[in-house]
Design a protein around this motif. Sequence first.
Motif, PDB file in Angstrom:
ATOM      1  N   PHE A  45       0.775  -1.156  -0.034  1.00 39.21           N
ATOM      2  CA  PHE A  45      -0.142  -0.082  -0.095  1.00 39.21           C
ATOM      3  C   PHE A  45       0.977   1.243  -0.022  1.00 39.21           C
ATOM      4  O   PHE A  45       1.808   1.374   0.744  1.00 39.21           O
ATOM      5  N   GLN A  47       0.091   5.625   0.050  1.00 34.52           N
ATOM      6  CA  GLN A  47      -0.781   6.492   0.427  1.00 34.52           C
ATOM      7  C   GLN A  47      -0.489   7.500   0.707  1.00 34.52           C
ATOM      8  O   GLN A  47       0.527   7.711   1.366  1.00 34.52           O
ATOM      9  N   GLN A  52      -5.201   6.317  -2.123  1.00 43.98           N
ATOM     10  CA  GLN A  52      -4.717   4.962  -1.641  1.00 43.98           C
ATOM     11  C   GLN A  52      -4.465   4.118  -2.774  1.00 43.98           C
ATOM     12  O   GLN A  52      -5.306   3.973  -3.688  1.00 43.98           O
TER      13      GLN A  52
END
Length: 85
Positions: A45, A47, A52
């Motif tokens: 991930f 973000q 995101q």
Amino acid sequence: MKNEIDSKFILQVFEIIRLHGEKKGENYFLQGIEASSDFDGYTLFLQDAQVQLSFGFHNQYHLDYLKEEHLEQFIDKLKAIKSRK
């Protein structure tokens, strides 16, 4: 903006953040981007406050954002991290 981001680019940015970012718990922070992964490390991930990006199996990714300008700013941040020396 067309949502085509190179998987190699995503992995490179993630690694730069992991190596040079500030670690807080299990997450890393660098230049306004947070990098993390799920418990098994298969999904990554990236973000900021408005976007995101999740990247996982078979080099597929998904972007969550409300405005196109937020995505453009997010991509610019990733490019700035990638261009670090």
